[in-house]
Design an enzyme around this catalytic site. Structure first.
Site, mmCIF file in Angstrom:
data_model
loop_
_atom_site.group_PDB
_atom_site.id
_atom_site.type_symbol
_atom_site.label_atom_id
_atom_site.label_comp_id
_atom_site.label_asym_id
_atom_site.label_seq_id
_atom_site.Cartn_x
_atom_site.Cartn_y
_atom_site.Cartn_z
ATOM 1 N N TYR A 45 0.778 -1.238 0.000
ATOM 2 C CA TYR A 45 0.000 0.000 0.000
ATOM 3 C C TYR A 45 0.810 1.289 0.000
ATOM 4 O O TYR A 45 0.252 2.352 -0.278
ATOM 5 C CB TYR A 45 -0.977 0.016 1.186
ATOM 6 C CG TYR A 45 -2.146 -0.894 0.934
ATOM 7 C CD1 TYR A 45 -3.263 -0.446 0.238
ATOM 8 C CD2 TYR A 45 -2.118 -2.225 1.341
ATOM 9 C CE1 TYR A 45 -4.324 -1.285 -0.029
ATOM 10 C CE2 TYR A 45 -3.175 -3.080 1.077
ATOM 11 C CZ TYR A 45 -4.272 -2.600 0.392
ATOM 12 O OH TYR A 45 -5.317 -3.443 0.107
ATOM 13 N N GLY A 47 2.756 3.865 -1.640
ATOM 14 C CA GLY A 47 3.006 4.235 -3.024
ATOM 15 C C GLY A 47 1.688 4.253 -3.775
ATOM 16 O O GLY A 47 0.618 4.243 -3.174
ATOM 17 N N GLY A 49 -1.546 3.220 -5.683
ATOM 18 C CA GLY A 49 -2.431 2.058 -5.662
ATOM 19 C C GLY A 49 -2.352 1.281 -4.370
ATOM 20 O O GLY A 49 -1.936 1.789 -3.337
ATOM 21 N N HIS A 65 -3.955 5.169 5.634
ATOM 22 C CA HIS A 65 -3.842 6.473 4.973
ATOM 23 C C HIS A 65 -4.650 6.490 3.680
ATOM 24 O O HIS A 65 -5.377 7.451 3.405
ATOM 25 C CB HIS A 65 -2.365 6.778 4.703
ATOM 26 C CG HIS A 65 -2.121 8.132 4.144
ATOM 27 N ND1 HIS A 65 -1.785 8.336 2.820
ATOM 28 C CD2 HIS A 65 -2.153 9.364 4.725
ATOM 29 C CE1 HIS A 65 -1.620 9.632 2.617
ATOM 30 N NE2 HIS A 65 -1.836 10.273 3.752
ATOM 31 N N ASP A 66 -4.538 5.436 2.877
ATOM 32 C CA ASP A 66 -5.319 5.352 1.636
ATOM 33 C C ASP A 66 -6.812 5.431 1.933
ATOM 34 O O ASP A 66 -7.562 6.140 1.247
ATOM 35 C CB ASP A 66 -5.022 4.052 0.886
ATOM 36 C CG ASP A 66 -3.654 4.032 0.227
ATOM 37 O OD1 ASP A 66 -2.930 5.048 0.291
ATOM 38 O OD2 ASP A 66 -3.306 2.982 -0.357
ATOM 39 N N ASP A 111 -2.622 12.708 6.931
ATOM 40 C CA ASP A 111 -1.170 12.727 6.744
ATOM 41 C C ASP A 111 -0.437 12.669 8.083
ATOM 42 O O ASP A 111 0.566 11.962 8.224
ATOM 43 C CB ASP A 111 -0.749 13.971 5.963
ATOM 44 C CG ASP A 111 -1.187 13.934 4.508
ATOM 45 O OD1 ASP A 111 -1.694 12.892 4.043
ATOM 46 O OD2 ASP A 111 -1.019 14.961 3.823
#
EC number: 3.1.1.4
Length: 137
Positions: A45, A47, A49, A65-66, A111
């Protein structure tokens, strides 16, 4: 320990505005011998995608985070990758400013949480640049 960033001297392509804020947060929380770029292609995860199950605690930071960015995108007009925000790096922590529930504050909190998570998670060299087709199902 004092970390010195050579980022300004490097030949680095421009990034979406928010990523500059996020990179600064990451540099503030990770060990001095690491660079933010070492977290850009890590696990399933960290990076661009992401798929499958996170392979360790650090990868789970990126997974969360995604998902956090996904929630922020539900706010009309909120693009987490380009949204800038106000924050302060102080006393080993990160403070986000802005009204609760606004796009900027939510993205900053995403973040902040990820950067602090990176700083508290073990970096396993063997999980960098993994074959995601094989390991991330």
């Amino acid at each position: 320990a004092v970390c010195v960033s050579l980022l300004g001297a490097a030949n680095i392509p421009p990034h979406p505005l928010n990523l500059i804020n996020f990179m600064e947060m990451i540099r503030y929380t990770i060990p001095c011998e690491k660079t933010w770029g070492e977290y850009a292609d890590y696990g399933c995860y960290c990076g661009a995608g992401g798929s499958g199950r996170p392979i360790d605690a650090l990868d789970r930071c990126c997974y969360v985070h995604d998902n956090c960015y996904g929630e922020a995108e539900k706010i009309p007009g909120c693009n987490p990758k380009t949204k800038t925000y106000s924050y302060k790096l102080t006393k080993r922590t990160i403070i986000c400013y802005g009204a609760a529930g606004t796009c900027g504050r939510i993205v900053c909190d995403c973040d902040r949480t990820a950067a602090l998570c990176f700083g508290n998670s073990e970096y396993i060299e063997g999980h960098k640049n993994i074959d995601t087709k094989r390991h991330c199902r």
